[in-house]
Design an enzyme around this catalytic site. Structure first.
Site, PDB file in Angstrom:
ATOM      1  N   ASP A  50      51.475  -5.896  64.020  1.00 52.63           N
ATOM      2  CA  ASP A  50      51.956  -7.246  63.710  1.00 52.63           C
ATOM      3  C   ASP A  50      53.479  -7.225  63.556  1.00 52.63           C
ATOM      4  OD1 ASP A  50      52.109  -9.879  62.986  1.00 52.63           O
ATOM      5  OD2 ASP A  50      50.833  -9.728  61.217  1.00 52.63           O
ATOM      6  N   ASP A  51      54.187  -7.833  64.495  1.00 57.62           N
ATOM      7  CA  ASP A  51      55.660  -7.911  64.473  1.00 57.62           C
ATOM      8  C   ASP A  51      56.330  -6.572  64.807  1.00 57.62           C
ATOM      9  OD1 ASP A  51      55.418 -10.526  63.693  1.00 57.62           O
ATOM     10  OD2 ASP A  51      56.442 -10.320  61.772  1.00 57.62           O
ATOM     11  N   CYS A  86      53.184 -15.047  66.076  1.00 51.95           N
ATOM     12  CA  CYS A  86      51.889 -14.394  65.886  1.00 51.95           C
ATOM     13  C   CYS A  86      50.708 -15.136  66.506  1.00 51.95           C
ATOM     14  CB  CYS A  86      51.618 -14.193  64.397  1.00 51.95           C
ATOM     15  SG  CYS A  86      52.829 -13.156  63.549  1.00 51.95           S
ATOM     16  N   ASP A 321      51.915  -8.022  68.728  1.00 52.80           N
ATOM     17  CA  ASP A 321      51.816  -9.438  69.089  1.00 52.80           C
ATOM     18  C   ASP A 321      53.177 -10.055  69.418  1.00 52.80           C
ATOM     19  OD1 ASP A 321      52.760  -9.384  66.498  1.00 52.80           O
ATOM     20  OD2 ASP A 321      51.253 -10.742  65.668  1.00 52.80           O
TER      21      ASP A 321
END
Length: 547
Positions: A50-51, A86, A321
């Site tokens: 994530d990120d 996201c 993502d």
């Protein structure tokens, strides 16, 4: 025929016992063959962070991941997301569609993030639903799904999307402690005890349990979606003091004014205050620390697959993502922008017939993940509504790089507040994600679409904003990898028109039409008469803006 009996002293065995033993061996061998016939397809594991950026050093802490996946397979160096946020990006992964086709535009329910409309129209066509529909693959999900998953307005944690046999999904956005998981539709609450609750480790343990208890007679698909390195950047206790001297990279685009860029970039204060720089450096270190637990998760999963004898028949895909920025063009930290640091992500894959230590510069988009996974599983991607294409042939050496697509689409719809921030009255309404020094990371008119081109002839990005200016940004990434100079007003007019035409084509594409030849493809044909009539005024306005 004589029947010989061998006692334990003489180490001889009765022929009847020997015959019984042989029958057992034959039976076991036949059972293994039957199981192999029932499980002809490879297993698939998708690890989604994530990120996690790749442009500003995000992969550096992931030493074991690079060794166990990248070095053991292929690393794609030009992997882009369909949207640098996201929920829209994750929706593109799950559906294989660009945002204009899956209609998730931001991280809110109103923006279709895990809304009831998404559940009714898109989840049934997601790639996990295809995998489960035919009953071949057993499917497993653990971690962050979509930012608004679990909202009571959209079914709560009781909602289990179609396609999943085993479901361990995080309610809402990334956390490390004090969260709720939906365990096959039932709420399981966690506190702040490291050994029991630290989410990255919990995901690793749940994944290992699945591998130990799943059926061995069917292939499996696993999607493990970690919270790291998303905020609040809570490291595991053993890693809290790691990287004490690390700072965000001072690349050429760090802490400089984006003088020829969209107004949102130009409004950033340059140079940044010392407190802002200290804050982003601290965040950068914390992000890296959270990734050390992801590295452990990858190692545990690979070792478990190896111990079980399943590693050689398993594809493992590692990606993110969206990217991230920390100080580029004096923007403190976030994603959401059109630049490489936000749209470029890591992509590492190992698996059957993938030779080790490969690197590919071919252009991949995250809309390609779903089609690739379905291709691995033996499904015909052309029977789906997906916009992406399978890169499996590229990985196993059966694809032709010269015929691979040369461009992809990036779309983002900006968000803003209807009222002015009292602390920053001069900014007025329409902005969001603002820092204490009144530098904002988003706005309503931070709405754009880009064509990202990578070919032998060009490494180019062309972007248009949906604002009053119809602002355009164009970058030659070969000459200007840090995107310092917007060449929209100096690039050849014919190239500009072709890119404008291509962008409009991609923004209205669906399925196969999203994979047509790009501007720098030899098969590309440009005919201004084919421009969509409803968009001609927009094109004319673009020309006027650039004069």
């Amino acid at each position: 025929m004589a029947f010989f009996v061998f006692n334990s002293a003489s180490k001889m065995v009765s022929p009847l016992v020997m015959l019984h033993f042989i029958l057992i061996c034959v039976t076991l061998h036949c059972n293994n063959l039957a199981a192999a016939k029932m499980n002809p397809r490879p297993n698939i594991v998708l690890i989604l962070t994530d990120d996690l950026d790749v442009s500003i050093g995000g992969m550096i802490p992931l030493v074991k991941t690079k060794k166990l996946i990248g070095d053991a397979g292929i690393t794609f160096t030009n992997t882009m997301v369909a949207s640098p946020l996201c929920c829209p990006s994750r929706a593109s992964i799950l559906t294989g569609k660009y945002p204009h086709n899956h209609h998730v535009v931001n991280n809110t329910l109103e923006g279709n993030c895990s809304s009831t409309a998404w559940q009714k129209t898109q989840e049934p066509d997601s790639f996990p639903a295809f995998l489960q529909k035919h009953g071949t693959y057993q499917t497993f999900f653990a971690g962050k799904y979509l930012n608004e998953y679990g909202s009571k307005k959209a079914g709560g944690v009781e909602h289990v999307p179609p396609g999943w046999d085993h479901w361990f999904a995080l309610e809402r956005n990334s956390k490390y402690y004090n969260y709720t998981l939906s365990v096959n539709g039932r709420a399981q609450r966690h506190g702040q005890n490291y050994s029991e609750d630290y989410l990255t480790d919990v995901l690793a343990n749940i994944s290992i349990d699945f591998l130990e208890n799943k059926s061995n007679r069917r292939p499996f698909f696993m999607m493990v979606s970690t919270p790291a390195p998303h905020s609040p950047w809570t490291a595991a206790p053993q890693y809290e003091s790691s990287f004490a001297n690390v700072k965000a990279p001072r690349d050429p685009n760090f802490n400089i004014h984006g003088k020829d860029k969209h107004w949102l970039i130009r409004q950033a204060k340059t140079p940044m205050t010392n407190s802002s720089v200290e804050f982003l450096d601290n965040a950068y270190r914390k992000r890296w620390r959270t990734l050390l637990s992801v590295d452990d998760l990858v190692e545990k999963m690979v070792k478990k697959l190896e111990v079980r004898g399943e590693l050689s028949n398993t594809y493992i895909i590692f990606t993110s993502d969206n990217g991230y920025h920390t100080g580029q063009f004096s923007l403190p930290m976030d994603k959401r922008q059109l630049y490489e640091f936000d749209i470029r992500v890591p992509l590492l894959v190992r698996g059957p017939n993938i030779k080790p230590n490969q690197t590919s510069q071919l252009l991949i988009a995250n809309v390609d993940l779903g089609p690739t996974i379905l291709d691995i599983a033996g499904y015909n991607v052309n029977e789906t509504k997906m916009d992406g294409m399978s890169f499996l042939p590229i990985m196993i050496g059966k694809g032709n790089g010269s015929t691979w697509r040369s461009d992809v689409l990036v779309e983002y719809e900006g968000e803003g507040s209807n009222i002015s921030d009292p602390a920053c009255p001069l900014l007025g309404p329409g902005v969001s994600e603002c820092f204490p020094d009144c530098v904002c990371e988003d706005s309503y008119n931070n709405t754009y679409a880009c064509v990202r081109t990578v070919s032998q002839a060009a490494n180019l990005q062309y972007c248009e904003f949906d604002d009053n200016e119809v602002f355009v940004e164009v970058y030659n990434l070969t000459a200007d990898p840090f995107q310092l100079s917007n060449i929209a007003k100096s690039i050849d007019q014919e190239v500009l028109e072709k890119m404008n035409h291509r962008l409009m084509m991609l923004q209205s594409c669906s399925g196969q039409s999203c994979r047509t030849p790009g501007v720098y493809d030899s098969k590309f044909r440009f005919d201004p008469r084919l421009m969509f009539s409803s968009l001609v005024p927009h094109r004319n306005k673009l020309r006027q803006t650039l004069k």
